[in-house]
Design a protein around this motif. Sequence first.
Motif, PDB file in Angstrom:
ATOM      1  N   PHE A 107       0.841  -1.203   0.000  1.00 11.81           N
ATOM      2  CA  PHE A 107       0.000   0.000   0.000  1.00 11.81           C
ATOM      3  C   PHE A 107       0.872   1.247   0.000  1.00 11.81           C
ATOM      4  O   PHE A 107       0.602   2.209  -0.715  1.00 11.81           O
ATOM      5  CB  PHE A 107      -0.942  -0.011   1.212  1.00 11.81           C
ATOM      6  CG  PHE A 107      -1.838   1.183   1.287  1.00 11.81           C
ATOM      7  CD1 PHE A 107      -2.915   1.307   0.415  1.00 11.81           C
ATOM      8  CD2 PHE A 107      -1.604   2.186   2.213  1.00 11.81           C
ATOM      9  CE1 PHE A 107      -3.743   2.417   0.475  1.00 11.81           C
ATOM     10  CE2 PHE A 107      -2.423   3.295   2.280  1.00 11.81           C
ATOM     11  CZ  PHE A 107      -3.501   3.414   1.407  1.00 11.81           C
ATOM     12  N   TRP A 108       1.944   1.238   0.814  1.00  9.92           N
ATOM     13  CA  TRP A 108       2.869   2.365   0.847  1.00  9.92           C
ATOM     14  C   TRP A 108       3.476   2.607  -0.534  1.00  9.92           C
ATOM     15  O   TRP A 108       3.552   3.742  -1.001  1.00  9.92           O
ATOM     16  CB  TRP A 108       3.968   2.091   1.882  1.00  9.92           C
ATOM     17  CG  TRP A 108       5.080   3.098   1.864  1.00  9.92           C
ATOM     18  CD1 TRP A 108       5.061   4.349   2.383  1.00  9.92           C
ATOM     19  CD2 TRP A 108       6.370   2.930   1.272  1.00  9.92           C
ATOM     20  NE1 TRP A 108       6.265   4.967   2.162  1.00  9.92           N
ATOM     21  CE2 TRP A 108       7.085   4.118   1.482  1.00  9.92           C
ATOM     22  CE3 TRP A 108       6.994   1.884   0.588  1.00  9.92           C
ATOM     23  CZ2 TRP A 108       8.388   4.298   1.037  1.00  9.92           C
ATOM     24  CZ3 TRP A 108       8.292   2.056   0.147  1.00  9.92           C
ATOM     25  CH2 TRP A 108       8.975   3.248   0.369  1.00  9.92           C
ATOM     26  N   TYR A 109       3.890   1.539  -1.206  1.00  7.28           N
ATOM     27  CA  TYR A 109       4.473   1.694  -2.537  1.00  7.28           C
ATOM     28  C   TYR A 109       3.418   2.180  -3.541  1.00  7.28           C
ATOM     29  O   TYR A 109       3.738   2.952  -4.441  1.00  7.28           O
ATOM     30  CB  TYR A 109       5.119   0.387  -3.013  1.00  7.28           C
ATOM     31  CG  TYR A 109       5.947   0.580  -4.258  1.00  7.28           C
ATOM     32  CD1 TYR A 109       7.150   1.273  -4.205  1.00  7.28           C
ATOM     33  CD2 TYR A 109       5.527   0.092  -5.485  1.00  7.28           C
ATOM     34  CE1 TYR A 109       7.912   1.471  -5.345  1.00  7.28           C
ATOM     35  CE2 TYR A 109       6.288   0.279  -6.621  1.00  7.28           C
ATOM     36  CZ  TYR A 109       7.474   0.972  -6.549  1.00  7.28           C
ATOM     37  OH  TYR A 109       8.219   1.173  -7.677  1.00  7.28           O
ATOM     38  N   ALA A 110       2.175   1.760  -3.382  1.00  7.32           N
ATOM     39  CA  ALA A 110       1.101   2.249  -4.259  1.00  7.32           C
ATOM     40  C   ALA A 110       0.902   3.755  -4.062  1.00  7.32           C
ATOM     41  O   ALA A 110       0.658   4.484  -5.036  1.00  7.32           O
ATOM     42  CB  ALA A 110      -0.198   1.492  -3.982  1.00  7.32           C
ATOM     43  N   LEU A 111       1.019   4.240  -2.826  1.00  8.22           N
ATOM     44  CA  LEU A 111       0.930   5.680  -2.581  1.00  8.22           C
ATOM     45  C   LEU A 111       2.085   6.422  -3.255  1.00  8.22           C
ATOM     46  O   LEU A 111       1.895   7.505  -3.817  1.00  8.22           O
ATOM     47  CB  LEU A 111       0.922   5.968  -1.074  1.00  8.22           C
ATOM     48  CG  LEU A 111      -0.318   5.549  -0.308  1.00  8.22           C
ATOM     49  CD1 LEU A 111      -0.138   5.811   1.182  1.00  8.22           C
ATOM     50  CD2 LEU A 111      -1.549   6.261  -0.829  1.00  8.22           C
ATOM     51  N   ILE A 112       3.268   5.826  -3.190  1.00 11.98           N
ATOM     52  CA  ILE A 112       4.438   6.413  -3.863  1.00 11.98           C
ATOM     53  C   ILE A 112       4.174   6.491  -5.368  1.00 11.98           C
ATOM     54  O   ILE A 112       4.439   7.511  -6.009  1.00 11.98           O
ATOM     55  CB  ILE A 112       5.714   5.581  -3.580  1.00 11.98           C
ATOM     56  CG1 ILE A 112       6.055   5.595  -2.095  1.00 11.98           C
ATOM     57  CG2 ILE A 112       6.888   6.040  -4.428  1.00 11.98           C
ATOM     58  CD1 ILE A 112       6.463   6.925  -1.540  1.00 11.98           C
TER      59      ILE A 112
ATOM     60  N   VAL B 170       4.152   9.738  -7.744  1.00 11.40           N
ATOM     61  CA  VAL B 170       5.054   9.777  -8.902  1.00 11.40           C
ATOM     62  C   VAL B 170       4.279  10.110 -10.185  1.00 11.40           C
ATOM     63  O   VAL B 170       4.744  10.874 -11.022  1.00 11.40           O
ATOM     64  CB  VAL B 170       5.805   8.432  -9.022  1.00 11.40           C
ATOM     65  CG1 VAL B 170       6.373   8.212 -10.401  1.00 11.40           C
ATOM     66  CG2 VAL B 170       6.893   8.345  -7.987  1.00 11.40           C
ATOM     67  N   SER B 171       3.100   9.548 -10.323  1.00 14.82           N
ATOM     68  CA  SER B 171       2.317   9.776 -11.546  1.00 14.82           C
ATOM     69  C   SER B 171       1.939  11.249 -11.684  1.00 14.82           C
ATOM     70  O   SER B 171       1.858  11.763 -12.798  1.00 14.82           O
ATOM     71  CB  SER B 171       1.070   8.895 -11.566  1.00 14.82           C
ATOM     72  OG  SER B 171       0.134   9.320 -10.596  1.00 14.82           O
ATOM     73  N   LYS B 172       1.721  11.927 -10.566  1.00 12.04           N
ATOM     74  CA  LYS B 172       1.369  13.346 -10.614  1.00 12.04           C
ATOM     75  C   LYS B 172       2.593  14.236 -10.803  1.00 12.04           C
ATOM     76  O   LYS B 172       2.490  15.315 -11.380  1.00 12.04           O
ATOM     77  CB  LYS B 172       0.635  13.736  -9.334  1.00 12.04           C
ATOM     78  CG  LYS B 172      -0.704  13.058  -9.183  1.00 12.04           C
ATOM     79  CD  LYS B 172      -1.313  13.348  -7.837  1.00 12.04           C
ATOM     80  CE  LYS B 172      -2.601  12.553  -7.692  1.00 12.04           C
ATOM     81  NZ  LYS B 172      -3.118  12.634  -6.332  1.00 12.04           N
ATOM     82  N   THR B 173       3.732  13.778 -10.331  1.00 14.93           N
ATOM     83  CA  THR B 173       4.948  14.590 -10.380  1.00 14.93           C
ATOM     84  C   THR B 173       5.712  14.448 -11.692  1.00 14.93           C
ATOM     85  O   THR B 173       6.169  15.442 -12.251  1.00 14.93           O
ATOM     86  CB  THR B 173       5.889  14.208  -9.212  1.00 14.93           C
ATOM     87  OG1 THR B 173       5.160  14.285  -7.986  1.00 14.93           O
ATOM     88  CG2 THR B 173       7.091  15.113  -9.153  1.00 14.93           C
ATOM     89  N   PHE B 174       5.840  13.222 -12.197  1.00 18.25           N
ATOM     90  CA  PHE B 174       6.722  12.978 -13.331  1.00 18.25           C
ATOM     91  C   PHE B 174       5.992  12.680 -14.632  1.00 18.25           C
ATOM     92  O   PHE B 174       6.626  12.483 -15.669  1.00 18.25           O
ATOM     93  CB  PHE B 174       7.683  11.832 -13.014  1.00 18.25           C
ATOM     94  CG  PHE B 174       8.647  12.170 -11.904  1.00 18.25           C
ATOM     95  CD1 PHE B 174       9.728  13.002 -12.133  1.00 18.25           C
ATOM     96  CD2 PHE B 174       8.452  11.674 -10.623  1.00 18.25           C
ATOM     97  CE1 PHE B 174      10.623  13.324 -11.110  1.00 18.25           C
ATOM     98  CE2 PHE B 174       9.326  11.999  -9.593  1.00 18.25           C
ATOM     99  CZ  PHE B 174      10.408  12.824  -9.837  1.00 18.25           C
TER     100      PHE B 174
END
Length: 133
Positions: free
Chosen positions: A119-124, A128-132
Motif C-alpha cells: 500500500f505504501w508503494y502504491a501511494l508512492i 510519482v504519476s502526478k509529479t513525473f
Amino acid sequence: MRIYTAEQTDMLGNMTSALDMVLLIMLLFVGVYGLYTVIRLKREYMLFPNKFLYPTGCAPENCLDEGAFIDYIIPKLTIMSVVCLILAIAYAVRIYVFPDVSHFIIELATVILPCGILFWYALIQNKVSKTFW
C-alpha cells in the motif's frame, strides 16, 4: 461454536499451507524482482519496460524528467524490496521452524505487514504519476 471433523481439519490445514506458500512466493518474487529492477536502474540509469517501476497508464517515454524520476524511485523501490525479502524470510521461519506457534498478533502481522508495504508503494506510485507524468 462449530466442530470440524478430522477430514475437514485436514482440508483446512492443506488450504492454509497452500495460502502460506502463495504468500511466501509472492513476497520472494516482489523482493527479488524489485532488487533486480533497482540494480538495473543503477547500472543503466535509463528507463526500461517494467511493471513495478511505472504507475498504471504511464509510459516510460512520456516521463517528464527521467533522471529525477530514477533518483526518486530507487530508494523507495529498494525499501519495498528489502522489506518484502525480510518478511519472506521471517514468514518462512514462522512456517517451517516454528509451525506450531500461532498467536493472533503473529497471524495479523502476516496479513497487515505485506499489505502495508505494498500500500505504501502504491501511494508512492500515485505521487510519482502526478509529479513525473
